[in-house]
Scaffold this active site. Structure first.
Site, mmCIF file in Angstrom:
data_model
loop_
_atom_site.group_PDB
_atom_site.id
_atom_site.type_symbol
_atom_site.label_atom_id
_atom_site.label_comp_id
_atom_site.label_asym_id
_atom_site.label_seq_id
_atom_site.Cartn_x
_atom_site.Cartn_y
_atom_site.Cartn_z
ATOM 1 N N SER A 5 42.545 49.966 55.194
ATOM 2 C CA SER A 5 43.472 50.936 54.600
ATOM 3 C C SER A 5 43.109 52.360 55.008
ATOM 4 O O SER A 5 41.990 52.638 55.450
ATOM 5 C CB SER A 5 43.447 50.800 53.080
ATOM 6 O OG SER A 5 43.517 49.444 52.720
HETATM 7 C C1 LIG Z 1 45.204 46.070 53.212
HETATM 8 S S1 LIG Z 1 44.242 44.655 53.432
HETATM 9 C C2 LIG Z 1 42.791 45.025 52.488
HETATM 10 C C3 LIG Z 1 41.893 46.086 52.996
HETATM 11 C C4 LIG Z 1 40.479 45.900 52.545
HETATM 12 N N1 LIG Z 1 40.286 46.148 51.147
HETATM 13 C C5 LIG Z 1 39.501 46.652 53.413
HETATM 14 O O1 LIG Z 1 38.652 47.370 52.892
HETATM 15 O O2 LIG Z 1 39.567 46.474 54.641
HETATM 16 C C6 LIG Z 1 44.984 43.431 52.368
HETATM 17 C C7 LIG Z 1 44.271 42.112 52.406
HETATM 18 O O3 LIG Z 1 44.733 41.341 51.313
HETATM 19 C C8 LIG Z 1 44.685 39.993 51.715
HETATM 20 N N2 LIG Z 1 45.490 39.195 50.776
HETATM 21 C C9 LIG Z 1 46.839 39.028 50.749
HETATM 22 N N3 LIG Z 1 47.200 38.213 49.740
HETATM 23 C C10 LIG Z 1 46.055 37.862 49.109
HETATM 24 C C11 LIG Z 1 45.781 37.025 47.992
HETATM 25 N N4 LIG Z 1 46.756 36.393 47.332
HETATM 26 N N5 LIG Z 1 44.492 36.872 47.620
HETATM 27 C C12 LIG Z 1 43.492 37.502 48.286
HETATM 28 N N6 LIG Z 1 43.692 38.281 49.362
HETATM 29 C C13 LIG Z 1 44.964 38.480 49.764
HETATM 30 C C14 LIG Z 1 45.206 40.041 53.140
HETATM 31 O O4 LIG Z 1 44.860 38.869 53.846
HETATM 32 C C15 LIG Z 1 44.540 41.313 53.658
HETATM 33 O O5 LIG Z 1 43.340 41.026 54.301
#
Ligand SMILES: C[S@@+](CC[C@H](N)C(=O)[O-])C[C@H]1O[C@@H](n2cnc3c(N)ncnc32)[C@H](O)[C@@H]1O
Length: 375
Positions: A83
């Site tokens: 992000s």
């Molecule tokens: C914007 S990224 C997160 C960025 C992260 N916090 C970082 O520091 O790099 C969103 C993440 O949420 C994950 N995601 C989506 N749906 C999810 C779920 N139901 N449970 C857990 N993770 C999920 C995606 O695979 C993705 O890797």
């Protein structure tokens, strides 16, 4: 992350003294994979283009780290990213942590946010859940290489992680359209949940919920944060040509309403999205956007309903609106926009959400008693 970027974020007021040393100790670049994608979805390999890779990684911008859930080919849907650093800072500030707090993060991604939390609070107080096994494993490795060992779980974060509950704080780094009740259940009374919250129509804003002793939670929206959706709340894709077919019948009317506010104004479109569920919009320009000649398509993929709203600079007698299907999407949008105008054009920060102990969502304006919609 470069100290320059940290300094800029401090200067902009998004990062407090409590978090600054952590941001300086935990460089973002250590968590970014060797292959990333630029805004045009072109792959950038660190080994082949180190300068470009660095440029993308050191900017105050999101870095795309996965497309199409890791499939070799696909439409180019962004399924994971690191992000934007100033948004990461803003969300961690909103989380309002203190020493000794236990935190659950949903959406591990690269692991950078989990590393920041682990640095501030200690490995044993941080649990992070990632739905994608490849990403979860890569994050675990990047975290260990950087000297952090929070609990990294692979699974559906919508279920939280009861094993380490109760938490003082829950932070989601993927957006929701509904907050799962599991997050409320797993947060102690007085604890807080911070999550990007949007609709099919509006990318989203940040929701801060406080959990109450009776099993409910409530709080307000505030801040412009556009995140990818959690996996099971993604809105369906599809081009206008697939949904608006020449053989469809439609009704035709005209309107004096220009799309500028209901579609493009952050606050108005947030309210429209909350009141008109499952409606997506796409704007198709005839030529250059500056010419002001375009059509706004409103579409509900589930019912097949659509509306087209034709805007030209030399309109005569109003803008032409066509509507097809069981839902009259333009009429729904128009009613929601009128409500917004008649309610004093509330900024999104005047809106809030209460989740009852039964898991019902009540959306309100100004105070929990003034309910705008429930579901
Ligand atoms: C914007 S990224 C997160 C960025 C992260 N916090 C970082 O520091 O790099 C969103 C993440 O949420 C994950 N995601 C989506 N749906 C999810 C779920 N139901 N449970 C857990 N993770 C999920 C995606 O695979 C993705 O890797």
């Amino acid at each position: 992350m470069t100290s320059d970027l940290v300094a800029r974020i401090v200067e902009s007021g998004d990062l407090s003294e409590q978090w600054t040393p952590t941001f300086e100790r935990v460089p973002r670049e250590n968590f970014i994979p060797e292959i990333i994608w630029d805004e045009e979805r072109q792959a950038v390999h660190r080994a082949d283009a180190p300068h470009r890779w660095n440029q993308l990684v050191c900017a105050d911008a999101p870095v795309i780290t996965q497309l199409d859930d890791g499939a070799e080919t696909g439409p180019g849907y962004i399924s994971s990213s690191a992000s934007k650093p100033s948004i990461v800072a803003m969300m961690l500030e909103a989380l309002d942590v203190a020493e000794g707090y236990r935190v659950l993060e949903v959406g591990t991604g690269t692991g950078w946010n989990a590393a920041l939390l682990a640095d501030r609070l200690g490995d044993e107080r941080v649990t992070t859940v990632e739905v994608d096994p490849v990403l979860a494993e890569a994050a675990r490795k990047a975290l260990a290489d950087a000297g952090y060992h929070p609990t990294v779980l692979c699974g559906d974060g919508m279920a939280g992680s009861p094993a380490s509950a109760p938490y003082d704080r829950v932070i989601a780094t993927a957006a929701v359209q509904r907050v799962p009740y599991a997050w409320v259940e797993q947060t102690r009374p007085g604890g807080r949940i911070v999550a990007p919250f949007g609709t099919a129509f509006h990318n989203g804003t940040l929701l801060r919920l406080t959990v109450h002793g009776d099993g409910s939670a409530s709080g307000r929206f505030g801040g412009n944060v556009g995140f990818m959706w959690v996996r099971d709340q993604r809105t369906p894709h599809g081009a206008v040509e697939d949904r608006v077919r020449p053989e469809h019948d439609y009704t035709e009317t005209t309107t004096e309403v220009h799309p500028y506010e209901p579609v493009a104004d952050f606050d108005a479109s947030f309210v429209v999205g909350l009141q008109v569920p499952d409606m997506k919009s796409t704007v198709v320009h005839d030529g250059e956007p500056a010419e002001g000649r375009f059509t706004v398509y409103l579409m509900d993929p589930d019912s097949g309903s659509w509306a087209s709203w034709r805007v030209t600079p030399e309109r005569v007698g109003g803008y032409r609106v066509r509507q097809h299907g069981p839902r009259m999407l333009f009429d729904e949008l128009s009613a929601a926009y009128t409500w917004w105008q008649q309610t004093g054009r509330p900024a999104h920060t005047r809106l809030g959400l209460t989740m009852t102990a039964e898991g019902e969502h009540l959306l309100w304006v100004d105070e929990p008693g003034r309910v705008l919609s429930r579901g």
